[in-house]
Design an enzyme around this catalytic site. Structure first.
Site, PDB file in Angstrom:
ATOM      1  N   TYR A  51       0.853  -1.196   0.000  1.00 49.64           N
ATOM      2  CA  TYR A  51       0.000   0.000   0.000  1.00 49.64           C
ATOM      3  C   TYR A  51       0.885   1.242   0.000  1.00 49.64           C
ATOM      4  CZ  TYR A  51      -5.013  -0.565   0.200  1.00 49.64           C
ATOM      5  OH  TYR A  51      -6.311  -0.746  -0.150  1.00 49.64           O
ATOM      6  N   GLU A  53      -0.536   4.869  -0.467  1.00 51.60           N
ATOM      7  CA  GLU A  53      -1.344   6.077  -0.713  1.00 51.60           C
ATOM      8  C   GLU A  53      -0.491   7.325  -0.551  1.00 51.60           C
ATOM      9  OE1 GLU A  53      -4.941   5.995   1.600  1.00 51.60           O
ATOM     10  OE2 GLU A  53      -5.641   4.210   0.558  1.00 51.60           O
ATOM     11  N   ASP A 197      -6.771  13.134 -25.330  1.00 55.15           N
ATOM     12  CA  ASP A 197      -6.812  11.736 -24.915  1.00 55.15           C
ATOM     13  C   ASP A 197      -6.084  10.964 -26.011  1.00 55.15           C
ATOM     14  OD1 ASP A 197      -7.439   9.074 -24.564  1.00 55.15           O
ATOM     15  OD2 ASP A 197      -9.501   9.442 -23.913  1.00 55.15           O
ATOM     16  N   THR A 223      -3.835   5.870 -21.904  1.00 58.53           N
ATOM     17  CA  THR A 223      -3.713   4.547 -21.312  1.00 58.53           C
ATOM     18  C   THR A 223      -2.315   4.059 -21.661  1.00 58.53           C
ATOM     19  OG1 THR A 223      -4.759   3.601 -23.272  1.00 58.53           O
ATOM     20  CG2 THR A 223      -6.158   3.951 -21.362  1.00 58.53           C
ATOM     21  N   LYS A 226      -2.034   0.242 -24.879  1.00 61.00           N
ATOM     22  CA  LYS A 226      -2.415   0.101 -26.299  1.00 61.00           C
ATOM     23  C   LYS A 226      -1.142   0.156 -27.154  1.00 61.00           C
ATOM     24  CE  LYS A 226      -7.140   1.824 -25.682  1.00 61.00           C
ATOM     25  NZ  LYS A 226      -7.297   2.498 -24.375  1.00 61.00           N
ATOM     26  N   ARG A 232      -1.827  -2.754 -18.398  1.00 56.76           N
ATOM     27  CA  ARG A 232      -3.146  -2.120 -18.393  1.00 56.76           C
ATOM     28  C   ARG A 232      -3.164  -1.014 -17.336  1.00 56.76           C
ATOM     29  NH1 ARG A 232      -7.600  -3.635 -21.163  1.00 56.76           N
ATOM     30  NH2 ARG A 232      -6.130  -4.961 -22.258  1.00 56.76           N
TER      31      ARG A 232
HETATM   32  N1  DSN Z   1     -11.889   0.347 -24.868  1.00 58.58           N
HETATM   33  C1  DSN Z   1     -10.923   1.128 -25.599  1.00 58.58           C
HETATM   34  C2  DSN Z   1     -10.914   0.815 -27.032  1.00 58.58           C
HETATM   35  O1  DSN Z   1     -11.096  -0.359 -27.355  1.00 58.58           O
HETATM   36  O2  DSN Z   1     -10.712   1.684 -27.849  1.00 58.58           O
HETATM   37  C3  DSN Z   1     -11.101   2.568 -25.353  1.00 58.58           C
HETATM   38  O3  DSN Z   1     -10.982   2.793 -24.018  1.00 58.58           O
END
Ligand code: DSN
Length: 413
Positions: A51, A53, A197, A223, A226, A232
């Protein structure tokens, strides 16, 4: 035997079965990728026990001498990779990260502009039944019906009309490069915060293939799993003047303890993305996408916007008389994974839309190149042109398997 195998046969079998699916199939979901073994090792490490925080040097629990260093490395690498003034690497995933940005920089009820959801926007960019749509007054902008592209003059006109407090750029199903500078100009013109984004294209930006909005946008979310090929999760980058507000919104505003095992995975992935090989990877992701798009077009597929500048292709299957849902399911059955998707101005529903969305980040990680894109286009065409021919599908499944096994997935022996 692995510990899971010794202790939990059910879970072991399912993970083995998923390994087989990943190894024997072609992954075309444009938001998916394969992390390195090093990233997976960090995510499965003893760091999951801790933990922490707070932030490095300012925690609410003891025993932080290692975790502080790990998180600091992740932050410094993220800043270097994107040229950011400030980075917060704690967000659990993209959706909470976007909400944290709104929570930090907006008041409830404020007006925000984002791309219309069924034209490539994300659910956190104003879905009426979601948190963003209920908490803020989202005004959607659109793509053009004839080109499938965003007309920035129309975005400007809408911004002048609605005077948003924030403009969100960056999308989940938009195959074209984004005119970041024009978004910035429009935001300046109406006094809005410019937010990007870049979840989908972060790897291509880090690899130098697409323009980087981080140096001149106020706040940028990505994110990490990707095109960036990390674990993730997500992170927020912003100008120094927003740093305190963003950090407070992440913790304690919306999150509790950060997931330091994932943050270690992020640090490793950012380190990988800083290496010269990652530039080669990003270049090949795009080359593969452009080639796959051309090969699909040769076979009579209609692509939204006519092609791609990124890793992502959006296909309108209306002329093939096969709904996206059926295409997804039949392609799944031969080992080709992608997702059904609405196309702009779709006359069908989001659960049964007219299109499919596909991309090349994962297959490029496995080392596939232009010749493999031709085979992938051919299989997609044969399945969709012979949607009821199950004998043919069986044959294609074998061909998909045979080719896939020649390109190992990281971490699958
Ligand atoms: N779920 C993602 C996608 O597949 O584009 C976006 O957050």
């Amino acid at each position: 035997m692995s510990a899971i195998q010794q202790q939990d046969g059910d879970l072991f079998e399912l993970i083995e079965s998923e390994k087989k699916r990943q190894a024997e199939g072609i992954e075309l979901i444009p938001s998916e990728n394969y992390t390195s073994e090093a990233v997976m090792e960090a995510c499965g490490s003893i760091l999951t026990n801790k933990y922490s925080e707070g932030y490095p040097g300012k925690r609410y629990y003891g025993g932080q001498e290692n975790v502080d260093k790990i998180e600091t490395i992740a932050i410094e690498r993220a800043k270097k990779l994107f040229g950011a003034e400030h980075a917060n690497v704690q967000p659990y995933s993209g959706s909470p990260a976007n909400y944290e940005i709104y929570f930090a920089l907006l008041n409830f009820g404020d007006t925000v502009m984002g791309l219309k959801l069924d034209q490539g926007g994300h659910i956190t960019h104003g879905l009426p039944i979601g948190f963003s749509g209920k908490a803020y007054n989202f005004i959607p902008y659109e793509v053009e019906k004839d080109t499938g592209k965003i007309d920035m003059e129309k975005v400007r006109a809408l911004a002048i009309e609605h005077k948003p407090k924030m403009i969100v750029a960056g999308f989940t199903a938009y195959p074209r490069d984004i005119e970041w500078r024009k978004f910035r100009e429009i935001a300046d013109e109406v006094g809005a915060i410019a937010m990007a984004d870049i979840s989908h294209t972060a790897g291509l930006i880090a690899g130098g293939e697409l323009e980087n909005p981080v140096p001149y946008f106020d706040v940028v979310m990505t994110t990490t799993h990707k095109t960036l090929r990390g674990p993730r999760g997500a992170m927020i980058m912003c100008k120094e003047k927003y740093a305190k507000d963003i950090d407070r919104a992440v913790f304690p505003g919306m999150q509790g303890g950060p997931h330091e095992h994932i943050i270690a995975g992020k640090a490793i992935a950012f380190g990988e993305a800083l290496k010269p090989e990652f530039k080669e990877y990003a270049k090949q992701v795009r080359k593969n996408a452009v080639h796959l798009a051309e090969e699909l077009k040769k076979r009579g597929f209609e692509l939204v916007s006519g092609g791609t500048d990124t890793h992502l292709i959006l296909v309108d299957l209306t002329n093939k008389n096969v709904p996206g849902k059926v295409a997804q399911s039949m392609l799944d059955s031969v080992g080709i994974t992608l997702n059904k998707n609405t196309v702009p101005f779709d006359t069908r529903s989001p659960m049964d839309p007219s299109g499919i969305r596909l991309g090349t980040p994962a297959i490029t990680t496995r080392g596939m190149k232009e010749p493999e894109m031709e085979r992938v286009a051919d299989w997609i065409d044969r399945v969709i042109s012979n949607i009821d021919d199950l004998e043919m599908h069986k044959q294609i499944k074998e061909e998909v398997r045979e080719m896939s096994l020649k390109f190992p997935v990281p971490g699958i022996k």
